[in-house]
Motif scaffolding. Sequence first.
Motif, PDB file in Angstrom:
ATOM      1  N   HIS A   1       0.848  -1.189   0.000  1.00  0.00           N
ATOM      2  CA  HIS A   1       0.000   0.000   0.000  1.00  0.00           C
ATOM      3  C   HIS A   1       0.881   1.236   0.000  1.00  0.00           C
ATOM      4  O   HIS A   1       1.769   1.396   0.832  1.00  0.00           O
ATOM      5  CB  HIS A   1      -0.904  -0.019   1.241  1.00  0.00           C
TER       6      HIS A   1
ATOM      7  N   GLN B   1      -3.659   3.865  -3.500  1.00  0.00           N
ATOM      8  CA  GLN B   1      -4.672   3.931  -2.448  1.00  0.00           C
ATOM      9  C   GLN B   1      -6.012   4.447  -2.953  1.00  0.00           C
ATOM     10  O   GLN B   1      -6.098   5.093  -3.987  1.00  0.00           O
ATOM     11  CB  GLN B   1      -4.177   4.783  -1.284  1.00  0.00           C
TER      12      GLN B   1
ATOM     13  N   PHE C   1     -10.134   6.055   1.134  1.00  0.00           N
ATOM     14  CA  PHE C   1     -10.233   5.629   2.532  1.00  0.00           C
ATOM     15  C   PHE C   1      -8.876   5.214   3.099  1.00  0.00           C
ATOM     16  O   PHE C   1      -8.791   4.583   4.131  1.00  0.00           O
ATOM     17  CB  PHE C   1     -11.242   4.485   2.639  1.00  0.00           C
TER      18      PHE C   1
ATOM     19  N   SER D   1      -6.727   3.011   2.101  1.00  0.00           N
ATOM     20  CA  SER D   1      -6.343   1.602   1.994  1.00  0.00           C
ATOM     21  C   SER D   1      -6.115   1.312   0.516  1.00  0.00           C
ATOM     22  O   SER D   1      -6.318   2.182  -0.334  1.00  0.00           O
ATOM     23  CB  SER D   1      -7.430   0.687   2.576  1.00  0.00           C
TER      24      SER D   1
ATOM     25  N   LYS E   1     -11.053  -7.374   4.941  1.00  0.00           N
ATOM     26  CA  LYS E   1     -10.322  -6.497   5.862  1.00  0.00           C
ATOM     27  C   LYS E   1      -9.682  -5.387   5.048  1.00  0.00           C
ATOM     28  O   LYS E   1      -9.367  -5.560   3.884  1.00  0.00           O
ATOM     29  CB  LYS E   1      -9.245  -7.300   6.598  1.00  0.00           C
ATOM     30  N   LYS E   2      -9.493  -4.244   5.678  1.00  0.00           N
ATOM     31  CA  LYS E   2      -8.846  -3.105   5.028  1.00  0.00           C
ATOM     32  C   LYS E   2      -7.419  -3.499   4.623  1.00  0.00           C
ATOM     33  O   LYS E   2      -6.658  -4.020   5.436  1.00  0.00           O
ATOM     34  CB  LYS E   2      -8.825  -1.932   6.009  1.00  0.00           C
TER      35      LYS E   2
END
Length: 151
Positions: A40, A45, A48, A50, A92-93
């Motif tokens: 990341h 990205q 948000f 993520s 999940k993020k």
Amino acid sequence: MASSASKFNTFTFFKLPSAWWCGVRVKYIDDKKAVTSVTHRWINQNPFKSMFWAVQGMAAELSTGAMVINQIKESGKKISMLVLNNNANFSKKAIGKITFTCEDGHLIEDAIKKTIETGEGQTIWMKSVGVNTDGVVVSTFNFEWTIKLKK
């Protein structure tokens, strides 16, 4: 074409530049398993903070498609390949380094043999699971690959 992780990474630079610039890299590949990773960063990205789902998709697709490419090359035949369908689940993020693993390489050999023997196209569903550095699953992708003998 490509047969090692470093050759696939060079391939992505020239043929899949958006994946390369987003940080998608092949870490390991053989006939049964492929591992890709992406970290990341600002360039990949979403709003948000993520990892954008499409970047995860590029890494997941490469973990499946790289094995298909290798096994087609090994067959010595001219065979086309294309993603027909896909689906994904995000659990999940995705932040930090995400590693995608596909262990469905065993499905490819049979499909290639069938398409060579029959001349008919074959489909293969392959799964790639993305985990973060803690080993927690962040996303799961399924790709339906079609292969067909070129005329």
